[in-house]
Write an enzyme that holds these catalytic residues in place. Structure first.
Site, PDB file in Angstrom:
ATOM      1  N   HIS A  99      -0.416   9.560  -5.571  1.00 39.22           N
ATOM      2  CA  HIS A  99      -1.829   9.889  -5.735  1.00 39.22           C
ATOM      3  C   HIS A  99      -2.001  11.094  -6.665  1.00 39.22           C
ATOM      4  CE1 HIS A  99      -2.738   8.066  -1.514  1.00 39.22           C
ATOM      5  NE2 HIS A  99      -3.281   7.277  -2.425  1.00 39.22           N
TER       6      HIS A  99
ATOM      7  N   CYS B 152      -3.723  14.851   3.033  1.00 34.98           N
ATOM      8  CA  CYS B 152      -3.924  13.465   3.497  1.00 34.98           C
ATOM      9  C   CYS B 152      -4.411  13.371   4.940  1.00 34.98           C
ATOM     10  CB  CYS B 152      -2.622  12.675   3.426  1.00 34.98           C
ATOM     11  SG  CYS B 152      -1.726  12.838   1.904  1.00 34.98           S
TER      12      CYS B 152
HETATM   13  N1  GLY Z   1       1.902   5.908   3.487  1.00 36.71           N
HETATM   14  C1  GLY Z   1       0.799   6.463   2.819  1.00 36.71           C
HETATM   15  C2  GLY Z   1       0.183   5.446   1.938  1.00 36.71           C
HETATM   16  O1  GLY Z   1       0.937   4.820   1.235  1.00 36.71           O
HETATM   17  O2  GLY Z   1      -0.982   5.196   1.903  1.00 36.71           O
END
Ligand code: GLY
Length: 254
Positions: free
Chosen positions: A160, A247
């Site tokens: 990300h 996150c």
């Molecule tokens: N495991 C975090 C994601 O890939 O969204």
């Protein structure tokens, strides 16, 4: 008053999505303890921690950041890029109207919240495998009436945008230049991660303090040398699931 929306670690965390990491067995009980410590740290900094309903059959449900974007004026429920994660958004859509007018992406495009970095009136959207052109364009259409511009940013080697760059001060970003081109952020002061710690660019800024993984001491020294105050946390089991400090919450002012 700061609000943090979180969700408990699912018993199925070991079956999480993985993009850039090899699967390493996850100790779910330990991940839960680490996550509780994370919530307690947020609480100790004055955040009101609100747990969303558990989603035991959704391995990645603890990573609530990916389900929504919360700006000062408006929230947008997103459409995660991994099909396995789309069921995580309904409870977020139900919760957010308590604090913000709440919009939602309809699709067919997708955007993960981990790909969004809002700096003032610009929302940067990582060009990742999770956030495509159609999703970014729908987000742009929804945010323009609220005075925002949306800018896409190229990534390489990471999941990300916020794996590669996060805000750590009023005018300062923490960034891994191997994963994201610093050029779009030229007007910002920048701290680069220590080269031996490529995963170290994800910090969660809560007021004047940073929640930060204890796994990155060399980058932490760089942050502290630049005047940042750091609260280190052990999030090693969540890191195996390709998760990091931003996150695990949606953090915003009430
Ligand atoms: N495991 C975090 C994601 O890939 O969204």
């Amino acid at each position: 008053m700061w609000i943090a929306l979180t969700r408990e670690v699912s018993p199925t965390l070991g079956a999480c999505e993985l993009t850039h990491l090899a699967r390493d067995p996850i100790d779910v009980a330990r991940a839960r303890r680490q996550h509780v410590a994370y919530e307690e740290a947020l609480g100790s900094l004055g955040c009101e921690v609100n747990r969303l309903p558990p989603l035991p059959d959704h391995p990645d449900a603890v990573f609530v950041e990916d389900t929504a974007l919360v700006l000062p004026e408006v929230a947008v429920v997103l459409r995660p890029g991994a099909a396995s994660r789309r069921g995580e958004t309904a409870s977020v859509a139900k919760a957010l109207p308590a604090w913000r007018p709440t919009l939602a992406l309809e699709g067919p495009g997708s955007v993960d919240g981990g790909d969004l970095l809002a700096l003032g009136k610009t929302v940067y959207v990582g060009r990742s495998g999770r956030s495509d052109e159609a999703g970014a364009e729908e987000l742009r259409r929804q945010l323009v009436p609220w005075g925002y511009r949306v800018e896409r940013v190229a990534l390489s080697g990471c999941l990300h945008l916020k794996s590669a760059v996060t805000r750590v001060g009023p005018e300062t970003l923490l960034l891994n230049p191997a994963w994201v081109d610093p050029a779009p952020f030229a007007s910002w002061q920048r701290i680069e991660v220590a080269p031996e710690e490529p995963h170290a660019a994800n910090a969660l800024r809560v007021g004047e303090l940073l929640l930060y993984p204890e796994a990155y001491p060399a980058t932490r020294r760089r942050l502290e040398a630049a005047g940042c105050r750091v609260l280190p946390l052990d999030l090693s089991e969540l890191a195996k699931a390709e998760g990091a400090v931003t996150c695990c919450s949606l953090l915003f002012e009430a």
